[in-house]
Design a protein around this motif. Structure first.
Motif, PDB file in Angstrom:
ATOM      1  N   VAL A 185       7.193 -42.845  25.905  1.00  0.00           N
ATOM      2  CA  VAL A 185       8.300 -43.272  25.269  1.00  0.00           C
ATOM      3  C   VAL A 185       9.184 -42.080  24.982  1.00  0.00           C
ATOM      4  N   LEU A 186       8.639 -41.147  24.369  1.00  0.00           N
ATOM      5  CA  LEU A 186       9.631 -39.816  24.049  1.00  0.00           C
ATOM      6  C   LEU A 186      10.324 -39.442  25.000  1.00  0.00           C
ATOM      7  N   ARG A 187       9.703 -39.067  26.317  1.00  0.00           N
ATOM      8  CA  ARG A 187      10.250 -38.589  27.430  1.00  0.00           C
ATOM      9  C   ARG A 187      11.435 -39.471  27.766  1.00  0.00           C
ATOM     10  N   SER A 188      11.320 -40.770  27.756  1.00  0.00           N
ATOM     11  CA  SER A 188      12.195 -41.835  28.059  1.00  0.00           C
ATOM     12  C   SER A 188      13.560 -41.659  27.569  1.00  0.00           C
ATOM     13  N   PHE A 189      13.431 -41.270  26.220  1.00  0.00           N
ATOM     14  CA  PHE A 189      14.660 -40.916  25.691  1.00  0.00           C
ATOM     15  C   PHE A 189      15.371 -39.692  26.074  1.00  0.00           C
ATOM     16  N   TRP A 190      14.601 -38.858  26.697  1.00  0.00           N
ATOM     17  CA  TRP A 190      15.024 -37.376  27.065  1.00  0.00           C
ATOM     18  C   TRP A 190      14.909 -37.038  28.623  1.00  0.00           C
ATOM     19  N   PRO A 191      15.383 -37.885  29.457  1.00  0.00           N
ATOM     20  CA  PRO A 191      15.281 -37.606  30.876  1.00  0.00           C
ATOM     21  C   PRO A 191      16.127 -36.266  31.049  1.00  0.00           C
ATOM     22  N   GLN A 192      15.919 -35.827  32.458  1.00  0.00           N
ATOM     23  CA  GLN A 192      16.522 -34.619  32.852  1.00  0.00           C
ATOM     24  C   GLN A 192      17.944 -34.414  32.321  1.00  0.00           C
ATOM     25  N   THR A 193      18.615 -35.550  33.021  1.00  0.00           N
ATOM     26  CA  THR A 193      20.009 -35.544  32.786  1.00  0.00           C
ATOM     27  C   THR A 193      20.617 -35.418  31.278  1.00  0.00           C
ATOM     28  N   ARG A 194      20.135 -36.158  30.498  1.00  0.00           N
ATOM     29  CA  ARG A 194      20.078 -36.238  28.993  1.00  0.00           C
ATOM     30  C   ARG A 194      19.991 -34.722  28.237  1.00  0.00           C
ATOM     31  N   ARG A 195      18.884 -34.148  28.900  1.00  0.00           N
ATOM     32  CA  ARG A 195      18.501 -32.924  28.150  1.00  0.00           C
ATOM     33  C   ARG A 195      19.664 -31.874  28.648  1.00  0.00           C
ATOM     34  N   ARG A 203      -0.487 -29.948  20.323  1.00  0.00           N
ATOM     35  CA  ARG A 203       0.389 -29.124  21.204  1.00  0.00           C
ATOM     36  C   ARG A 203       1.400 -29.943  21.844  1.00  0.00           C
ATOM     37  N   VAL A 204       2.632 -29.346  22.034  1.00  0.00           N
ATOM     38  CA  VAL A 204       3.999 -30.230  22.597  1.00  0.00           C
ATOM     39  C   VAL A 204       3.594 -30.410  24.183  1.00  0.00           C
ATOM     40  N   PRO A 205       4.317 -31.452  24.563  1.00  0.00           N
ATOM     41  CA  PRO A 205       3.929 -31.844  26.208  1.00  0.00           C
ATOM     42  C   PRO A 205       4.756 -30.637  27.034  1.00  0.00           C
ATOM     43  N   GLU A 206       4.222 -30.834  28.075  1.00  0.00           N
ATOM     44  CA  GLU A 206       4.484 -29.736  28.973  1.00  0.00           C
ATOM     45  C   GLU A 206       6.149 -29.639  29.278  1.00  0.00           C
ATOM     46  N   TRP A 207       6.754 -30.877  29.664  1.00  0.00           N
ATOM     47  CA  TRP A 207       8.126 -30.883  29.848  1.00  0.00           C
ATOM     48  C   TRP A 207       8.888 -30.368  28.564  1.00  0.00           C
ATOM     49  N   LEU A 208       8.536 -30.739  27.523  1.00  0.00           N
ATOM     50  CA  LEU A 208       8.918 -29.976  26.252  1.00  0.00           C
ATOM     51  C   LEU A 208       8.946 -28.746  25.971  1.00  0.00           C
ATOM     52  N   ALA A 209       7.992 -28.259  26.265  1.00  0.00           N
ATOM     53  CA  ALA A 209       7.672 -26.860  26.291  1.00  0.00           C
ATOM     54  C   ALA A 209       8.547 -26.067  27.410  1.00  0.00           C
ATOM     55  N   GLN A 210       8.633 -26.614  28.636  1.00  0.00           N
ATOM     56  CA  GLN A 210       9.578 -25.899  29.470  1.00  0.00           C
ATOM     57  C   GLN A 210      11.125 -25.978  28.921  1.00  0.00           C
ATOM     58  N   TRP A 211      11.231 -27.039  28.562  1.00  0.00           N
ATOM     59  CA  TRP A 211      12.765 -27.251  28.117  1.00  0.00           C
ATOM     60  C   TRP A 211      12.966 -26.333  26.766  1.00  0.00           C
ATOM     61  N   MET A 212      12.192 -26.031  25.981  1.00  0.00           N
ATOM     62  CA  MET A 212      12.321 -24.969  25.075  1.00  0.00           C
ATOM     63  C   MET A 212      12.648 -23.438  25.680  1.00  0.00           C
ATOM     64  N   GLU A 218      13.540 -22.556  28.797  1.00  0.00           N
ATOM     65  CA  GLU A 218      14.749 -22.545  29.505  1.00  0.00           C
ATOM     66  C   GLU A 218      15.628 -21.545  28.817  1.00  0.00           C
ATOM     67  N   LYS A 219      16.350 -20.957  29.529  1.00  0.00           N
ATOM     68  CA  LYS A 219      17.652 -20.045  28.888  1.00  0.00           C
ATOM     69  C   LYS A 219      18.784 -21.012  28.977  1.00  0.00           C
ATOM     70  N   PRO A 220      19.521 -21.083  28.011  1.00  0.00           N
ATOM     71  CA  PRO A 220      20.694 -21.942  28.215  1.00  0.00           C
ATOM     72  C   PRO A 220      22.006 -21.042  28.977  1.00  0.00           C
ATOM     73  N   GLU A 221      22.548 -21.757  29.919  1.00  0.00           N
ATOM     74  CA  GLU A 221      23.608 -21.285  30.747  1.00  0.00           C
ATOM     75  C   GLU A 221      24.856 -20.791  29.794  1.00  0.00           C
TER      76      GLU A 221
END
Length: 181
Positions: free
Chosen positions: A58-68, A111-120, A122-125
Motif C-alpha cells: 500500500v505504501l509503495r502504491s502511493f510512491w511509484p518510481q515516477t512519483r518519486r 527496518r525500512v523496505p529496500e525500495w525506500l532505502a534505495q531511494w534515500m 540515490e544522489k539527487p540530480e
C-alpha cells in the motif's frame, strides 16, 4: 500515537507549522534533497517500533518510481514550498498503509523496505537553475566586498517569503555566508 500525529498533520495549520520546522531541520542536517524518503523512513520505523504493521504494498502504491522522481524534481525546484504538499502525501500514504496488529505486536522487522532505502541512497540530480543563483560583484566598502563578493546559490529555504542564498566557498573566498533580504 503515530496515527493521531499523522492525522493532525493533515490539518492545514499544523501541516504548515510542523512542516516548516521539519523542513528547516532537514536543511540543517543536509537531508533536504532526500526529504521525502527520509521522512517516510522515519515514520515507517516509528510505526514498526510502536507495534503497528505498515503494509509495504500500500505504501509503495502511493510512491511509484515516477512519483518519486517527480517529488525529487519538485524539491529541487521549489524546496520548502514543494515540501508541504509532499508532507501531506507522506502522511496520507502512511495512514493508508498502517495496520494495527491484533496482538499489538509488530509483525515486521524495524527496518525500512529496500525500495525506500534505495531511494534515500540515490544522489539527487543537480539542478543548475540560473534563477536560483546570484553573483555579488561590487561593494563600495573594500573590507565588506572581500567578504561578500562571490557566487551564491539558493539555500533551499526562505526567510519571510524571500529566498535565502548560501555563498559558494572557494580558495579566494573560503568563508561561507548566507544572503537574505
Amino acid at each position: 500515537n503515530l496515527q493521531k500525529e499523522l492525522k493532525a498533520l493533515l490539518s492545514a495549520p499544523v501541516l504548515e507549522q510542523r512542516g516548516r520546522i521539519l523542513w528547516r531541520s532537514l536543511v540543517a542536517q543536509g537531508s533536504h534533497a532526500r526529504a521525502v524518503p527520509v521522512v517516510l523512513a522515519c515514520f515507517f520505523l516509528r510505526a514498526a517500533q510502536s507495534g503497528v504493521h505498515v503494509n509495504e504494498e500500500v505504501l509503495r502504491s502511493f510512491w511509484p518510481q515516477t512519483r518519486r522522481m517527480d517529488a525529487d524534481q519538485e524539491l529541487a525546484q521549489d524546496s520548502e514550498k514543494a515540501f508541504l504538499p509532499l508532507l501531506r502525501l507522506i502522511s496520507e500514504s502512511m495512514l493508508a498503509a498502517m495496520e494495527v496488529d491484533k496482538e499489538g505486536v509488530a509483525t515486521v522487522a524495524a527496518r525500512v523496505p529496500e525500495w525506500l532505502a534505495q531511494w534515500m541512497a540515490e544522489k539527487p540530480e543537480p539542478q543548475e537553475d540560473d534563477a536560483k543563483r546570484l553573483r555579488v560583484t561590487k561593494c563600495s566598502d573594500p573590507a565588506v566586498a572581500a567578504l561578500l563578493c562571490g557566487s551564491y546559490k539558493y539555500a533551499g529555504y526562505q526567510n519571510h517569503g524571500k529566498a535565502v542564498y548560501l555563498k559558494e566557498v572557494s580558495e579566494e573566498s573560503p568563508e561561507a555566508f548566507y544572503l537574505y533580504f
